[in-house]
Design a protein around this motif. Structure first.
Motif, PDB file in Angstrom:
ATOM      1  N   VAL A 140      53.789  35.190  35.898  1.00 20.63           N
ATOM      2  CA  VAL A 140      54.302  34.759  34.588  1.00 20.63           C
ATOM      3  C   VAL A 140      55.790  34.447  34.703  1.00 20.63           C
ATOM      4  CG1 VAL A 140      54.727  35.476  32.202  1.00 20.63           C
ATOM      5  CG2 VAL A 140      52.559  36.054  33.314  1.00 20.63           C
ATOM      6  N   GLY A 141      56.510  35.269  35.466  1.00 15.38           N
ATOM      7  CA  GLY A 141      57.930  35.005  35.687  1.00 15.38           C
ATOM      8  C   GLY A 141      58.149  33.663  36.367  1.00 15.38           C
ATOM      9  N   ALA A 142      57.267  33.321  37.318  1.00 19.24           N
ATOM     10  CA  ALA A 142      57.379  32.037  38.015  1.00 19.24           C
ATOM     11  C   ALA A 142      57.171  30.866  37.060  1.00 19.24           C
ATOM     12  CB  ALA A 142      56.364  31.980  39.162  1.00 19.24           C
ATOM     13  N   ILE A 143      56.286  31.052  36.064  1.00 17.55           N
ATOM     14  CA  ILE A 143      56.106  30.017  35.033  1.00 17.55           C
ATOM     15  C   ILE A 143      57.418  29.811  34.271  1.00 17.55           C
ATOM     16  CG2 ILE A 143      54.965  29.444  32.864  1.00 17.55           C
ATOM     17  CD1 ILE A 143      52.493  30.857  33.861  1.00 17.55           C
ATOM     18  N   SER A 144      58.087  30.921  33.942  1.00 20.10           N
ATOM     19  CA  SER A 144      59.360  30.833  33.228  1.00 20.10           C
ATOM     20  C   SER A 144      60.413  30.119  34.072  1.00 20.10           C
ATOM     21  CB  SER A 144      59.852  32.235  32.863  1.00 20.10           C
ATOM     22  OG  SER A 144      61.156  32.191  32.315  1.00 20.10           O
ATOM     23  N   PHE A 145      60.456  30.420  35.375  1.00 13.56           N
ATOM     24  CA  PHE A 145      61.415  29.750  36.259  1.00 13.56           C
ATOM     25  C   PHE A 145      61.134  28.246  36.290  1.00 13.56           C
ATOM     26  CE2 PHE A 145      61.311  33.916  38.871  1.00 13.56           C
ATOM     27  CZ  PHE A 145      62.093  34.549  37.914  1.00 13.56           C
ATOM     28  N   LEU A 174      61.964  19.099  43.324  1.00 19.17           N
ATOM     29  CA  LEU A 174      61.118  19.727  44.338  1.00 19.17           C
ATOM     30  C   LEU A 174      60.967  21.225  44.104  1.00 19.17           C
ATOM     31  CD1 LEU A 174      59.517  19.317  46.965  1.00 19.17           C
ATOM     32  CD2 LEU A 174      61.611  19.857  48.230  1.00 19.17           C
ATOM     33  N   THR A 175      62.066  21.897  43.795  1.00 22.90           N
ATOM     34  CA  THR A 175      61.989  23.344  43.576  1.00 22.90           C
ATOM     35  C   THR A 175      61.245  23.679  42.280  1.00 22.90           C
ATOM     36  OG1 THR A 175      64.217  23.292  42.580  1.00 22.90           O
ATOM     37  CG2 THR A 175      64.057  23.893  44.916  1.00 22.90           C
ATOM     38  N   THR A 176      61.336  22.790  41.285  1.00 22.69           N
ATOM     39  CA  THR A 176      60.568  22.996  40.054  1.00 22.69           C
ATOM     40  C   THR A 176      59.075  22.921  40.340  1.00 22.69           C
ATOM     41  OG1 THR A 176      62.352  22.034  38.713  1.00 22.69           O
ATOM     42  CG2 THR A 176      60.162  22.154  37.709  1.00 22.69           C
ATOM     43  N   ILE A 177      58.672  21.931  41.130  1.00 25.13           N
ATOM     44  CA  ILE A 177      57.270  21.801  41.527  1.00 25.13           C
ATOM     45  C   ILE A 177      56.837  23.015  42.354  1.00 25.13           C
ATOM     46  CG2 ILE A 177      55.639  20.452  42.918  1.00 25.13           C
ATOM     47  CD1 ILE A 177      57.281  17.958  42.169  1.00 25.13           C
ATOM     48  N   ALA A 178      57.730  23.465  43.233  1.00 25.82           N
ATOM     49  CA  ALA A 178      57.417  24.625  44.079  1.00 25.82           C
ATOM     50  C   ALA A 178      57.185  25.874  43.236  1.00 25.82           C
ATOM     51  CB  ALA A 178      58.552  24.863  45.072  1.00 25.82           C
ATOM     52  N   PHE A 179      58.024  26.084  42.225  1.00 26.45           N
ATOM     53  CA  PHE A 179      57.825  27.223  41.328  1.00 26.45           C
ATOM     54  C   PHE A 179      56.488  27.113  40.595  1.00 26.45           C
ATOM     55  CE2 PHE A 179      62.544  28.344  40.988  1.00 26.45           C
ATOM     56  CZ  PHE A 179      62.374  29.600  41.534  1.00 26.45           C
ATOM     57  N   ALA A 180      56.155  25.900  40.142  1.00 23.28           N
ATOM     58  CA  ALA A 180      54.903  25.691  39.412  1.00 23.28           C
ATOM     59  C   ALA A 180      53.697  25.990  40.295  1.00 23.28           C
ATOM     60  CB  ALA A 180      54.836  24.254  38.886  1.00 23.28           C
ATOM     61  N   ALA A 182      53.654  27.860  42.963  1.00 23.75           N
ATOM     62  CA  ALA A 182      53.651  29.297  43.255  1.00 23.75           C
ATOM     63  C   ALA A 182      53.056  30.076  42.095  1.00 23.75           C
ATOM     64  CB  ALA A 182      55.079  29.770  43.535  1.00 23.75           C
ATOM     65  N   ALA A 183      53.426  29.700  40.869  1.00 29.37           N
ATOM     66  CA  ALA A 183      52.899  30.389  39.682  1.00 29.37           C
ATOM     67  C   ALA A 183      51.379  30.291  39.630  1.00 29.37           C
ATOM     68  CB  ALA A 183      53.514  29.790  38.421  1.00 29.37           C
ATOM     69  N   ILE A 184      50.852  29.105  39.884  1.00 29.11           N
ATOM     70  CA  ILE A 184      49.399  28.912  39.849  1.00 29.11           C
ATOM     71  C   ILE A 184      48.716  29.767  40.920  1.00 29.11           C
ATOM     72  CG2 ILE A 184      47.540  27.241  40.223  1.00 29.11           C
ATOM     73  CD1 ILE A 184      49.473  25.092  39.084  1.00 29.11           C
ATOM     74  N   ALA A 185      49.233  29.710  42.145  1.00 27.92           N
ATOM     75  CA  ALA A 185      48.631  30.467  43.247  1.00 27.92           C
ATOM     76  C   ALA A 185      48.674  31.969  42.993  1.00 27.92           C
ATOM     77  CB  ALA A 185      49.354  30.133  44.556  1.00 27.92           C
ATOM     78  N   ILE A 186      49.781  32.443  42.442  1.00 21.72           N
ATOM     79  CA  ILE A 186      49.928  33.878  42.178  1.00 21.72           C
ATOM     80  C   ILE A 186      48.978  34.333  41.079  1.00 21.72           C
ATOM     81  CG2 ILE A 186      51.526  35.655  41.341  1.00 21.72           C
ATOM     82  CD1 ILE A 186      53.803  33.944  42.619  1.00 21.72           C
ATOM     83  N   LEU A 187      48.879  33.549  40.014  1.00 24.80           N
ATOM     84  CA  LEU A 187      48.063  33.956  38.871  1.00 24.80           C
ATOM     85  C   LEU A 187      46.568  33.905  39.163  1.00 24.80           C
ATOM     86  CD1 LEU A 187      50.075  32.291  35.976  1.00 24.80           C
ATOM     87  CD2 LEU A 187      49.881  34.740  36.451  1.00 24.80           C
ATOM     88  N   ILE A 188      46.116  32.916  39.939  1.00 28.88           N
ATOM     89  CA  ILE A 188      44.683  32.828  40.256  1.00 28.88           C
ATOM     90  C   ILE A 188      44.347  33.584  41.531  1.00 28.88           C
ATOM     91  CG2 ILE A 188      44.515  30.611  39.068  1.00 28.88           C
ATOM     92  CD1 ILE A 188      44.307  29.263  41.795  1.00 28.88           C
ATOM     93  N   ASN A 189      45.392  34.129  42.183  1.00 33.06           N
ATOM     94  CA  ASN A 189      45.220  34.941  43.399  1.00 33.06           C
ATOM     95  C   ASN A 189      44.540  34.165  44.529  1.00 33.06           C
ATOM     96  OD1 ASN A 189      45.627  37.234  44.915  1.00 33.06           O
ATOM     97  ND2 ASN A 189      43.768  38.277  44.215  1.00 33.06           N
ATOM     98  N   ARG A 190      44.983  32.937  44.716  1.00 34.80           N
ATOM     99  CA  ARG A 190      44.541  32.127  45.850  1.00 34.80           C
ATOM    100  C   ARG A 190      45.757  31.868  46.727  1.00 34.80           C
ATOM    101  NH1 ARG A 190      39.641  29.449  45.327  1.00 34.80           N
ATOM    102  NH2 ARG A 190      40.013  28.948  47.518  1.00 34.80           N
ATOM    103  N   ARG A 193      49.751  35.812  48.395  1.00 29.87           N
ATOM    104  CA  ARG A 193      50.774  36.454  49.236  1.00 29.87           C
ATOM    105  C   ARG A 193      51.665  35.402  49.900  1.00 29.87           C
ATOM    106  NH1 ARG A 193      50.566  41.530  50.418  1.00 29.87           N
ATOM    107  NH2 ARG A 193      48.303  41.579  50.125  1.00 29.87           N
ATOM    108  N   LEU A 194      51.039  34.334  50.391  1.00 35.28           N
ATOM    109  CA  LEU A 194      51.814  33.253  51.003  1.00 35.28           C
ATOM    110  C   LEU A 194      52.735  32.617  49.971  1.00 35.28           C
ATOM    111  CD1 LEU A 194      52.477  31.304  53.314  1.00 35.28           C
ATOM    112  CD2 LEU A 194      50.472  29.946  52.642  1.00 35.28           C
ATOM    113  N   ALA A 195      52.205  32.388  48.757  1.00 32.58           N
ATOM    114  CA  ALA A 195      53.004  31.779  47.698  1.00 32.58           C
ATOM    115  C   ALA A 195      54.204  32.648  47.337  1.00 32.58           C
ATOM    116  CB  ALA A 195      52.137  31.546  46.463  1.00 32.58           C
ATOM    117  N   ILE A 196      53.982  33.956  47.256  1.00 40.64           N
ATOM    118  CA  ILE A 196      55.086  34.867  46.912  1.00 40.64           C
ATOM    119  C   ILE A 196      56.125  34.884  48.023  1.00 40.64           C
ATOM    120  CG2 ILE A 196      55.714  37.248  46.385  1.00 40.64           C
ATOM    121  CD1 ILE A 196      52.910  37.603  45.206  1.00 40.64           C
ATOM    122  N   ARG A 197      55.669  34.875  49.264  1.00 36.75           N
ATOM    123  CA  ARG A 197      56.614  34.877  50.384  1.00 36.75           C
ATOM    124  C   ARG A 197      57.445  33.600  50.412  1.00 36.75           C
ATOM    125  NH1 ARG A 197      52.497  37.386  54.992  1.00 36.75           N
ATOM    126  NH2 ARG A 197      52.863  39.592  54.466  1.00 36.75           N
TER     127      ARG A 197
END
Length: 247
Positions: A140-145, A174-180, A182-190, A193-197
């Motif tokens: 959720v924080g990544a969505i805010s970023f 590019l970083t805005t897309i990267a945050f988006a 990452a948010a999707i990968a983290i929330l759906i758990n696909r 871990r790679l996305a968070i790293r």
């Protein structure tokens, strides 16, 4: 294991530094949205106690015997910090705060503290529950970023050093897309871990390439200290979540 320890060290050291500079410099450039705490009855005392607890928690989390207690203390501190940002959301003073920018920044730190608690939990099932909570909160924080950068693209681009090719706006997008992503990968758990790293690495680069040079150029500006430390705090929080065994 060593990576997790490095994340804990980064998260703790940043917490100590932020607590120290906030106790040293009692001004809005350092405290920013947290200055709402000052307006409470006995606000100065409450703020001082929170920053002292933050400093103690950052130190305590480095030692196995005190890590669990430190995680609880940090959870309380970051929860209070998050709540202190709500008046700015209600007032809608600017577009960043209208969408809870500062709230979710400190909420991300709360997720890092929850991850620390999960790492010290002996019961595997409970550790997984807290780990999942930390992961979802960070998502959720990544969505805010993402929203923060998407709504303020020029301001985001202006932070990018001009010497980095091809141009500032390219990296803002590019970083805005990267945050988006990452948010999707983290929330759906696909590949979470790679996305968070990868998000942790990106945040660390923000700190090193954007805020450290500004801090070196203008060490007298308290805002530069605050933003630099907060960036590394969020980096440490994400690192803590990435280091969990299960979430």
């Amino acid at each position: 294991m060593k990576t997790a320890l490095c994340g804990r060290a980064a998260f703790g050291a940043s917490a100590v530094l932020f607590g120290v500079i906030a106790l040293m410099w009692h001004d809005s450039d350092t405290w920013q949205s947290l200055q709402q705490i000052w307006r409470l009855p006995f606000g100065t005392l409450i703020g001082g106690c929170l920053m002292a607890a933050l400093t103690a928690g950052g130190i305590g989390m480095q030692y196995p015997r005190s890590a669990r207690l430190a995680s609880v203390a940090l959870c309380v501190v970051y929860l209070c910090f998050s709540l202190a940002c709500i008046p700015d959301i209600i007032a809608a003073s600017n577009i960043y705060e209208r969408y809870g920018g500062s709230f979710f920044l400190f909420f991300s730190l709360l997720c890092g503290a929850i991850a620390l608690y999960a790492a010290t939990e002996a019961n595997a099932a409970r550790a997984t529950v807290f780990g999942r909570l930390a992961r979802l909160g960070l998502g959720v924080g990544a969505i805010s970023f993402t929203l923060g950068q998407a709504l303020l693209p020029r301001e985001t681009g202006s932070l990018v050093p001009k010497w980095i090719p091809p141009n500032q706006m390219f990296w803002a997008i590019l970083t805005t897309i990267a945050f988006a992503l990452a948010a999707i990968a983290i929330l759906i758990n696909r590949q979470a871990r790679l996305a968070i790293r990868l998000m942790t690495l990106m945040l660390a680069l923000f700190g090193v390439l954007v805020w450290v040079p500004r801090l070196i150029a203008h060490p007298e500006a308290h805002f530069n200290w605050s933003e630099c430390v907060l960036t590394f705090l969020v980096t440490g929080a994400a690192w803590m979540v990435a280091g969990l065994k299960s979430f």
